[in-house]
Structures are given as structure tokens and as C-alpha cells.
Design a protein around this motif. Structure first.
Motif, short mmCIF file in Angstrom:
data_model
loop_
_atom_site.label_atom_id
_atom_site.label_comp_id
_atom_site.label_asym_id
_atom_site.label_seq_id
_atom_site.Cartn_x
_atom_site.Cartn_y
_atom_site.Cartn_z
N UNK A 335 32.13 46.58 57.71
CA UNK A 335 31.09 46.39 56.71
C UNK A 335 31.64 45.52 55.59
N UNK A 336 30.88 44.48 55.24
CA UNK A 336 31.18 43.67 54.07
C UNK A 336 30.06 43.87 53.06
N UNK A 337 30.37 44.48 51.93
CA UNK A 337 29.35 44.86 50.96
C UNK A 337 28.90 43.66 50.12
N UNK A 338 27.66 43.73 49.68
CA UNK A 338 27.12 42.75 48.75
C UNK A 338 27.77 42.94 47.37
N UNK A 339 27.62 41.94 46.54
CA UNK A 339 28.15 42.02 45.18
C UNK A 339 27.47 43.14 44.40
N UNK A 340 26.17 43.32 44.63
CA UNK A 340 25.39 44.33 43.90
C UNK A 340 24.39 44.99 44.84
N UNK A 341 24.56 46.31 45.07
CA UNK A 341 23.59 47.03 45.86
C UNK A 341 22.22 47.05 45.19
N UNK A 342 22.22 47.18 43.86
CA UNK A 342 20.95 47.24 43.13
C UNK A 342 20.16 45.96 43.34
N UNK A 343 20.82 44.81 43.24
CA UNK A 343 20.13 43.54 43.45
C UNK A 343 19.66 43.40 44.89
N UNK A 344 20.50 43.86 45.82
CA UNK A 344 20.13 43.79 47.24
C UNK A 344 18.88 44.60 47.52
N UNK A 345 18.81 45.82 46.99
CA UNK A 345 17.66 46.67 47.25
C UNK A 345 16.44 46.26 46.43
N UNK A 346 16.65 45.59 45.32
CA UNK A 346 15.50 45.02 44.61
C UNK A 346 14.81 43.99 45.49
N UNK A 347 15.61 43.17 46.18
CA UNK A 347 15.02 42.20 47.11
C UNK A 347 14.29 42.91 48.24
N UNK A 348 14.93 43.90 48.86
CA UNK A 348 14.32 44.60 49.99
C UNK A 348 13.04 45.32 49.57
N UNK A 349 13.08 45.97 48.42
CA UNK A 349 11.89 46.68 47.93
C UNK A 349 10.74 45.74 47.63
N UNK A 350 11.08 44.49 47.30
CA UNK A 350 10.05 43.49 47.01
C UNK A 350 9.54 42.83 48.30
N UNK A 351 10.08 43.25 49.45
CA UNK A 351 9.60 42.73 50.72
C UNK A 351 10.21 41.41 51.14
N UNK A 352 11.35 41.06 50.55
CA UNK A 352 11.99 39.79 50.92
C UNK A 352 13.42 40.05 51.38
N UNK A 353 13.95 39.20 52.26
CA UNK A 353 15.34 39.35 52.70
C UNK A 353 16.28 39.22 51.51
N UNK A 354 17.35 39.98 51.52
CA UNK A 354 18.29 39.95 50.41
C UNK A 354 19.01 38.61 50.35
N UNK A 355 19.14 38.08 49.13
CA UNK A 355 19.87 36.83 48.95
C UNK A 355 21.37 37.04 49.17
N UNK A 356 21.84 38.25 48.89
CA UNK A 356 23.24 38.60 49.08
C UNK A 356 23.29 39.92 49.84
N UNK A 357 23.18 39.87 51.16
CA UNK A 357 23.07 41.11 51.93
C UNK A 357 24.42 41.75 52.25
#
Length: 501
Positions: A335-357
């Protein structure tokens, strides 16, 4: 109605497991699968000497499958060669730090301490909490059907059981209260993805998942997860189950309601295939997504509205990569983690692929050389994606590979081929709305109770699989098969008692 016959619609893991159990109990069982191969999401891609597991990539709680096989007079050990992985996972962060989780608790605690002084004791506290959650959940939540909170409460021994499962906090909150290091909070939050959920919305109850891995191990079937699929099919056929592939069910048929039918809702009569063939049955087990069931196979607006109260799980974006050469430091599970889980899940919750997954990669050739040509690696790469998301596989695939390179793993010049899967492809392949991988998510405190139950909207109809209780993932789907089989056979004990509620 065909007295005593059970028809199972869909030959996924849940469908095969329930068929084996029912046939072992003496039932006449027919399994209908629209595709040419059984297994559902337990699927495999073979190309140019490489083999990829497209669905589950490890086995946890192997005793759940051993129970299925023992019902048929054999055992998991007799049917599948399992290897207990050690190490289990390699985790990496953008700052260059890494953590290896072992199969031994002392070794794992030492690795946490090496990662961050004092973190070993914190991991032990987190694991102890997970043990308490699992011990209660195993004898309550997983014991039988779950139609409402009262069914759970009736199985609890004392009010302490309810607090033990930690249902009011989120997984992120529980991890934040345990670990001082934000990287380890992110590590713990990753376990929400095992059910296609968010660590910011799913209950802390999911802390039992890393404990299950630590306590019962992470297992790999030699030959790939397809070895488990083959074993389930083989045992089903040997037991006497009539497995029919290429049999697409158009609808579930109904008998006229009678005064004896439960709630006056009527009962199932059987199924009609796309080719017009009709088959009668006393019981129909739907091993399909519950939304597809009530929208297409047995249209029911009220039941469909109830199903849609449960959030869909996440989908995924997949890259199957044939890679030349060996990659230093890569393990079986990575597993390689994103810089920010919060930012990643903000993208997912908004219905878009994460910019930094966050990127997960299974390279099973590390353990099993048969899965790739000599001197090569089979990379199954998965990132979370919103169900229903439209993804440009070329552009997003480049982003994922570039992110891996940023993390020090540059595969781009060694890739022989790329096979991509998007949420749209997953939805079409499995008739899973939006491409939801795990059916329903665990987001929200009431997720367990709004998830469709195992008893369907008609007498004689039952639901098995990831979109129904107890949820998605190999061991949970096999558990749903045991629950449904007990409901149909009227097995004595607490499960049967719950089924009569």
C-alpha cells in the motif's frame, strides 16, 4: 412449485456456498449463472503467461470456508493449498517512511515501535480493542439474520456487549484516540476500504478487521484465488448441485398470494430464463445485487426504496500490469498512501476520482512464481473510486503510474501490457449498480440495519452476497450463505430462532 427444490440465481461465492450447504442437507439445488464461468467477483485474468486475481486477493477467516467444505464431507485443507503470509503487508508513505506488518504480534509491535517510538504499545491497545469487538460481533452480528437493532440486542449477554463493539465513534475517531502519529491513523483508517467504506463515516466496529488479520492470518491459495473458486465449483458438483452456466435469469416468478403467505406478500414460484425456459422451486436464493433484484428480476418499488437506503460501497479503478524484471522491496501485498486521506475522501465523497489516491498493489508472483513468466511480476493495482464514476482509463492510469513513480516505484519502462477496469466495466461485468465492488458500504451508525436482510420481500425468497447481511468480502459472503442455509433448513439453535423472528 417444485417441492423441496431450491434455485440459486448467481454462482458467486455466496451462491456456491449456500448451494453446497443445502445440497449436503438433502435439498435438490440448481444454480443458474448467466456467465460462462462461476465465481462472480472471484474472477481471474490470464494473459501472456501472467495471472491476475480480479477480485479478492487474500483469504481471511479460512475456517469459514472449511465449514462449507466439511458440510460436504471434505475440508479446505483437502481442496486448496493455503499459505499463511508473513509478512502480511508493506505500507509506504510519501515522506519515504514504511511499515511492515507481520504474522507475529510481537514482530508487528516491534515494527510499530521502530516506525515511531511508543507506537508498539498503541498498536497492542488497538488490537485488544479489535479483539473485544470481534469476540462480541462473532456471536451476535454474524450469528444470524439482522433485520433491526433488536435482533442484535437479543443476542447480547449484557449492555457491556453493546459498548464493546464501539458503534458510536467512527473508525477515524477511534484511531485518532489511539495513535499519536497521523500516519498510523491513516493506516488504521484503511481498513474501512475492506467494505468499500470511508474511515470518516464507518463505525469504529471495523477495528476488528486488522485484529482478524493479526489473529487468524492472511492466507493465499497457491495457484491464486482461482484455486478457491475451482474448489467451490468442484465440491458443489461432486455433492450433486446442478450448476448451469450460460443460464441468464430474466425474472423471478411469483405464485398467487394466499391467506397463509407471510404478510400477504405472496411467494416465489421459480424463475424464467431469458430464453423463455421456466423452472419452479420452493425456494429462490438471489446471489445478485439487491438493487438489481428488486429493479429487474422481481420489480418491487417498496423493496427497492428500502434497498436504496443503504449506501453503495465504493467501486475501484484497476490496472493489471505485466511487468518485466523484479522490483526491489516489493511484497505480496503493498500500500502506498496518499498525502492526505481527508483530501482523498473529499474527492470520493464528491463523486470524482481522487487526484492523489492511495494505491494498493498485489504482486502474488512474489509468493507464487506460477503467476508470472520467469523473472517477471504480475501487478494488480487498485485504487478506490466512487460508484458510478466515469473514468478515462488512459489518463487516470497514467496518473496512478506517475504516483507510484513519485513513491519510488517506477514501473513505466518495464510494463509489457496494461489491462484496465473502470467502475463502468465492473458494473457491466457483474451487474453491480455503479460498479460497487462490495455491494453496500458500512458508512453510518445504522448501516448494518438498513442493509438488505437475508429474507426477501416474498415468501421463499432469500438474499445472499455482499449487498445483503452481513456485507461484502469473502468471509462475510460465506457467512451469509451459512445464515441463509440455516433459515431454509430450519437448523436448530440460535440461528434458526432468529430466522423465525
Amino acid at each position: 412449485m417444485a417441492e423441496g427444490r431450491t434455485i440459486v440465481v448467481g454462482a458467486g461465492v455466496g451462491g456456491l456456498a449456500v448451494a453446497i450447504r443445502l445440497r449436503a442437507a438433502g435439498h435438490d439445488v440448481t444454480v443458474l449463472e448467466r456467465r460462462g464461468v462461476v465465481g462472480g467477483k472471484l474472477a481471474t485474468l490470464r494473459r501472456d503467461g501472467y495471472t491476475f486475481d480480479l477480485g479478492p486477493s487474500l483469504v481471511t477467516l479460512p475456517h469459514v470456508f472449511d465449514d462449507v467444505f466439511r458440510a460436504a464431507g471434505t475440508s479446505l485443507e483437502d481442496e486448496v493449498e493455503l499459505v499463511r503470509l508473513d509478512p502480511q503487508f508493506h505500507y509506504h508513505w510519501r515522506d519515504g517512511s514504511s511499515l511492515t506488518v507481520h504474522d507475529d504480534a510481537d514482530a508487528t509491535a516491534a515494527a510499530f515501535d521502530e516506525f515511531e517510538p511508543g507506537a508498539g504499545a498503541q498498536w497492542r491497545r488497538f488490537d485488544a480493542r479489535g479483539r473485544r469487538i470481534w469476540d462480541v460481533a462473532e456471536r451476535t452480528f454474524f450469528a444470524g439474520p439482522m433485520s433491526n437493532p433488536f435482533a442484535l440486542l437479543k443476542r447480547m449477554r449484557s449492555p457491556r456487549d453493546l459498548t464493546s463493539i464501539d458503534p458510536l465513534r467512527t473508525l477515524h475517531s477511534a484511531a485518532s484516540a489511539t495513535f499519536d502519529d497521523d500516519r498510523l491513523v491513516q493506516w488504521a483508517g484503511r481498513y474501512a476500504t475492506y467494505s468499500g467504506s470511508s474511515p470518516y463515516e464507518s463505525p469504529a466496529t471495523l477495528a476488528c478487521i486488522p485484529h482478524v488479520e493479526a489473529r487468524h492470518g492472511c492466507w493465499y491459495p497457491m495457484g491464486g484465488l482461482d484455486a478457491l473458486r475451482q474448489a467451490l465449483e468442484r465440491v458443489a458438483v461432486d455433492t450433486g448441485v446442478d450448476v448451469r452456466t450460460g443460464s441468464d435469469v430474466a425474472r423471478i416468478t411469483e405464485a398467487e398470494p394466499s391467506a397463509s403467505d407471510r404478510r400477504g406478500a405472496g411467494r416465489v414460484r421459480g424463475v424464467e430464463l431469458v430464453d423463455g425456459t421456466t423452472l419452479d422451486a420452493e425456494h429462490v436464493v438471489a446471489n445478485v445485487d439487491a438493487e438489481h433484484l428488486y429493479a429487474d428480476l422481481l420489480p418491487d418499488d417498496a423493496a427497492l426504496k428500502q434497498v436504496r437506503r443503504a449506501d453503495r460501497s465504493t467501486s475501484g479503478f484497476v490496472l493489471c500490469l505485466g511487468v518485466r524484471g523484479a522490483t526491489p522491496g516489493v511484497g505480496h501485498h503493498n500500500v502506498w498512501f496518499s498525502e492526505s486521506y481527508a483530501a482523498e475522501y473529499n474527492d470520493l465523497d464528491a463523486g470524482r476520482p481522487a487526484k492523489d489516491p492511495t494505491i494498493y498493489a498485489c504482486v502474488s508472483s512474489v509468493t507464487d512464481p506460477t503467476q508470472a513468466p520467469q523473472g517477471c511480476e504480475n501487478w494488480f493495482v487498485l485504487v478506490n473510486a466512487p460508484a458510478g464514476a466515469e473514468i478515462d482509463e488512459g489518463a487516470y492510469g497514467k496518473l496512478v503510474l506517475d504516483r507510484l513513480a513519485t513513491n519510488g516505484v517506477d514501473l513505466r519502462q518495464r510494463i509489457e501490457f496494461v489491462h484496465a477496469m473502470t467502475p463502468t466495466i465492473i458494473a457491466e461485468r457483474y451487474r453491480s449498480p455503479g460498479g460497487a465492488i462490495y455491494g453496500t458500504s458500512s458508512n453510518g451508525r445504522r448501516a448494518a440495519f438498513v442493509r438488505p436482510g437475508n429474507r426477501g420481500a416474498r415468501d421463499g425468497l432469500y438474499l445472499v452476497g455482499g449487498s445483503s447481511h452481513p456485507g461484502g468480502g469473502l468471509p462475510l459472503v460465506a457467512t451469509s450463505a451459512r445464515i441463509v442455509a440455516d433459515m431454509i433448513t430450519g437448523t436448530s439453535g440460535p440461528v434458526a430462532e432468529a430466522a423465525r423472528q
